[in-house]
Design an enzyme around this catalytic site. Structure first.
Site, short mmCIF file in Angstrom:
data_model
loop_
_atom_site.label_atom_id
_atom_site.label_comp_id
_atom_site.label_asym_id
_atom_site.label_seq_id
_atom_site.Cartn_x
_atom_site.Cartn_y
_atom_site.Cartn_z
CE LYS A 11 -8.09 83.05 1.60
NZ LYS A 11 -9.05 84.09 1.23
CG MET A 94 -13.77 80.62 12.41
SD MET A 94 -14.64 79.34 13.32
CE MET A 94 -15.13 80.23 14.76
N GLY A 97 -12.75 85.59 5.41
CA GLY A 97 -11.98 85.63 4.16
C GLY A 97 -10.50 85.40 4.39
N GLY A 99 -9.25 82.32 5.32
CA GLY A 99 -8.92 80.92 5.01
C GLY A 99 -8.59 80.06 6.21
N GLY A 100 -9.04 80.44 7.40
CA GLY A 100 -8.66 79.70 8.61
C GLY A 100 -9.08 78.23 8.56
N GLY A 101 -10.34 77.98 8.26
CA GLY A 101 -10.84 76.59 8.22
C GLY A 101 -10.12 75.79 7.14
CB SER A 103 -5.11 77.41 7.04
OG SER A 103 -3.74 77.27 7.27
CG ASP A 135 -10.01 79.84 -0.04
OD1 ASP A 135 -9.96 80.07 -1.26
OD2 ASP A 135 -10.59 80.58 0.78
#
Ligand code: C5P
Length: 330
Positions: A11, A94, A97, A99-101, A103, A135
């Protein structure tokens, strides 16, 4: 074992304002989230078992991966025991900012109940998502959405035409709690002042502006309250934002508490030209990704495709059911 292969998307925050510290220690936010095409790859497999065991192999060896916590949370909420095996291939940088983790965790919340045949209600998924991180709830919805509160109260905004852009991840790890603390310690002007309703009005004006076909940027420019404090610590990030602007990006902004910067372009051709220019004269460090914004309709189509063998086919109209329902549930 039942298996699903899904692509948790990243995101960006089109706008992000921090209003102040709340009684629960989190900060009150006003933000607009947007899913983009940059993605990880996650394989989720599960089979009933007498004892629960959740394993994850991931390319980045992340300690305390949120995806594992998400799987345990789903099993507990569904009252099931199962062997869950996950494989995660990280592409989303990572601590950037993006939002990978979060998501990845939300992807488990969407996929695992379907594989288990457990019909968890949206309210339950939202509660689990919120307990995993601020998030995470957004990724249950996707597309463009306004968020308030801790960032966990999500309200959908309409899909706009997909835009082409660039995400620059300079490889700097920004600590989110530290960025919040720096905001509070900084001059008052760096926090969006909740008492000053003109700030919350200008957020509304930004969100309303997104309804215009040509987007909201011109009339009500978005902001990210973290930029000033994070740029002070890492001047390189401001330089990258400047570079994206020079290449024609509008908006060009930091995402979340950084360190990734994004730029959206007026046309796919301009995005392509900017990318070529960045290949010719690369940024001093980090990675650059070509991305597209992904609207909610496309997000849901992707999810239906990934879960298709496991999702209940309904009469016309039932396809609009969200979150997807498991064909195994009784
Ligand atoms: O919820 P999440 O684990 O993503 O939050 C990480 C940290 O960011 C929190 O521990 C808190 O310090 C800060 N945070 C905050 N206010 C928010 C979201 C996050 O202070 N709305």
């Amino acid at each position: 074992m039942r298996e699903a292969v899904v692509r948790p998307l990243a995101k960006i925050n089109l706008d992000l304002r921090v209003l102040g510290k709340r009684a629960d220690g989190f900060h009150e936010l006003r933000t607009v989230f947007q899913t983009i095409s940059l993605s990880d790859r996650l394989v989720v497999r599960c089979a009933p078992a007498s004892r629960t065991a959740v394993t994850l192999s991931d390319t980045a060896s992340i300690a305390d991966n949120l995806a594992v916590k998400a799987a345990h949370a789903v099993l507990q909420a569904a009252g099931r025991r199962a062997r869950v095996e996950m494989e995660l291939r990280k592409t989303i940088p990572m601590g950037a900012g993006l939002g990978g983790g979060s998501s990845d965790a939300a992807a488990v919340l969407l996929a695992l109940p379907v594989l288990l045949g457990a019909g968890l209600r949206l309210e339950t998924l939202l509660e689990l998502a919120e307990s995993l991180g601020s998030d995470v709830p957004f990724f249950l919805l996707g597309g463009t959405a306004a968020a308030i509160g801790r960032g966990t109260e999500i309200f959908p905004l309409p899909d706009a035409a997909s835009r082409h852009g660039i995400v620059a991840a300079p490889g700097v790890h920004v600590s989110t709690p530290q960025a919040y603390r720096a905001l509070r310690r900084g001059p008052v002007a760096e926090l969006t002042n909740a008492a000053n309703t003109s700030d919350t009005r200008s957020f509304q004006s930004f969100a309303w502006g997104l309804l215009r076909p040509e987007g909201g940027e011109a009339e009500a420019p978005g902001v990210n309250d973290f930029e000033s404090v994070v740029f002070r610590q890492y001047p390189l990030l401001q330089q990258i934002r400047g570079r994206l602007r020079k290449l024609g990006a509008s908006p060009a902004r930091m995402s979340g508490s950084g360190s990734a910067l994004f730029g959206l372009f007026p046309s796919p051709e301009q995005a392509e030209l900017a990318l070529e220019e960045l290949r010719r004269r690369p940024l001093p460090q980090g990675q650059v990704f070509a991305v597209r914004t992904v609207g909610r309709a496309a997000y849901r189509r992707m999810w239906r495709r990934w879960l298709k063998p496991h999702v209940k086919e309904g009469p016309a109209g039932r396809e609009s059911q969200w979150p997807p329902r498991s064909r195994y549930s009784k």
